[in-house]
Design an enzyme around this catalytic site. Structure first.
Site, short mmCIF file in Angstrom:
data_model
loop_
_atom_site.label_atom_id
_atom_site.label_comp_id
_atom_site.label_asym_id
_atom_site.label_seq_id
_atom_site.Cartn_x
_atom_site.Cartn_y
_atom_site.Cartn_z
N PHE A 1 0.76 -1.06 0.14
CA PHE A 1 -0.03 0.02 0.13
C PHE A 1 0.89 1.10 0.22
CE2 PHE A 1 -1.99 3.50 1.78
CZ PHE A 1 -3.51 3.34 1.00
N ASP B 1 9.30 2.65 1.71
CA ASP B 1 8.01 3.57 1.91
C ASP B 1 7.87 3.19 3.58
OD1 ASP B 1 5.62 4.45 2.95
OD2 ASP B 1 4.63 3.56 1.17
N LYS C 1 2.58 9.99 8.21
CA LYS C 1 1.99 9.37 9.37
C LYS C 1 2.44 9.69 10.68
CE LYS C 1 -0.96 5.75 7.58
NZ LYS C 1 -0.68 5.18 6.35
#
Ligand SMILES: *Cc1c(COP(=O)(O)O)cnc(C)c1O
Length: 413
Positions: free
Chosen positions: A148, A233, A266
């Protein structure tokens, strides 16, 4: 804050909010599970005054928990000093944060940080850099099944799940997905036409899954040999969540590799929107030239001040070690519970496997999460038969104990 002082809305207010929500907001998120009005530390309160232990923390975002004094102070002071400028200018918090990122990663000279506002944007910037790799002209980017990387068109192309991509076809061309955990398939896919390989060191959205031992190291060797970029990522796995600033720094995951690009978001802002695309080493600063990319809000002084407070507080409160310690304390207790299989992830990014029942049925993780919510625990049914915990890095054993005690009942139903 004492329990008595948190806000409590009249009961009909909550219903009005629900009605308004479905009338005035986009339906893409479905109906909200709760109307939350306040937070403090590891807890949030809904409109009726009910208290919840937040074991998801805004999906691995509220690294310092809710309304941490250092974070509130940084935002408040910056907002009353200088709130926004454009990228025609810079500001002290932007430079201080970039310096801090260089410091925590011990980046070699020539390395550079590009700030944006989210994880998907951090990956979009990396995607554009990949298109420029080797001076451009390498048409293919490789991503991994189960990955993702975000919802905007470039990051969406990297995201593996068909159901997310298919309604928006045609997608951005050139992305190839290789099977999870398969070094030979990766080796077969990489060649002179490969611009970059994108990997999450821990795949979050598929259920908190690490790669088999040696996978990241092999990816590093293969990309180096082919002259392609290795992009990690770390949007979900970074910012001390796994006990390290970034998960690939954990030897058991990264085996000492250095990526070309790291993306973060995040937890970085601890609840303020910020993303970062970090290029490592000299060659990579040349990937985007002046004018080839941009953002109005990226590097915004308030978001940068918040992120700096997050990084400094993680250090001053020793939250790396704390995340690892809590995992050491929690994991054996979870595995001892009937119906729980393997515990995946590292630190405070935890996947819980729910074992099939006697009839061989995979338990409904959504039902478990719904019962948990009823009982005052926010957990995430990340995949069928899998729960995800990503609590504040500040959470304590005392706060977790009632959840551990309740979990067998929540699973049994
Ligand atoms: C959440 C996430 C993203 C997307 O971040 P947004 O801020 O939602 O755009 C990208 N990659 C990973 C690994 C994520 O977990």
């Amino acid at each position: 804050m004492s329990e008595a002082t948190h806000q409590q809305a009249p009961t009909d207010q909550a219903q009005t909010w629900r009605d308004d929500f479905s009338r005035v907001l986009s339906p893409v998120f479905g109906s909200p599970q709760l109307d939350l009005v306040q937070g403090e530390g590891s807890y949030v309160w809904d409109a009726s005054g009910k208290k919840y232990l937040d074991l998801l923390a805004g999906i691995a975002v509220n690294a310092l928990g809710h309304c941490h004094p250092a974070w509130v102070k940084a935002i408040t002071e910056q907002a009353s000093t200088l709130g926004h400028i454009s990228n025609f200018f810079t500001s002290p918090p932007q430079i201080a944060l970039a310096n801090k990122i260089h410091e925590i990663l011990d980046l070699p000279s020539g390395s550079a940080v590009f700030f944006s506002n989210s994880g998907t944007e951090a990956n979009e910037a990396a995607f554009k850099m990949a298109r420029r790799a080797g001076g451009g002209g390498r048409p293919f980017i490789i991503a991994v099944e189960g990955a993702f990387h975000g919802r905007t068109m470039g990051s969406l192309a990297l995201t593996a799940k068909e159901a997310y991509r298919e309604p928006f076809a045609p997608g951005v061309p050139g992305v190839v997905h290789v099977p999870y955990g398969d070094v030979e398939a990766l080796a077969a896919a990489i060649n002179d036409n490969t611009a970059a390989v994108f990997i999450e060191p821990i795949q979050g959205e598929v259920g908190v899954r690490t790669h088999p031992q040696g996978y990241l190291k092999a990816a590093r060797e293969l990309t180096t040999k082919a002259g392609a970029l290795l992009v990690l990522d770390e949007v979900q796995s970074g910012i001390a969540r796994t006990g390290y600033w970034f998960a690939h720094q954990d030897w058991s995951i990264g085996e000492g590799i250095t990526p070309d690009i790291i993306t973060s978001a995040k937890g970085l802002g601890g609840g303020m929107p910020i993303g970062a695309t970090i290029t490592v080493g000299d060659a990579n600063t040349k990937l985007l030239e002046a004018g080839q990319h941009g953002t109005t809000f990226g590097g915004n002084p308030i978001a940068c001040a918040a992120a700096l407070a997050v990084l400094e507080t993680i250090e001053s409160e020793g939250l790396h070690d704390h995340a690892a310690d809590i995992n050491d304390w929690l994991t054996p207790q979870l595995t001892a519970i009937d119906g729980i299989g393997e515990i995946t992830g590292q630190g405070l990014l935890i996947g819980i496997e729910l074992l099939p029942d006697a009839a061989g049925e995979i338990p409904d993780s959504k039902a478990v999460a719904a019962r948990a919510l009823e009982a005052g625990f926010i957990i995430n049914p990340v995949a069928p038969g899998r729960l995800r915990l990503a609590p504040p890095l500040t959470i304590t054993e005392e706060e977790l104990a009632p959840f551990v005690a309740a979990l067998p009942g929540l699973i049994a139903g």
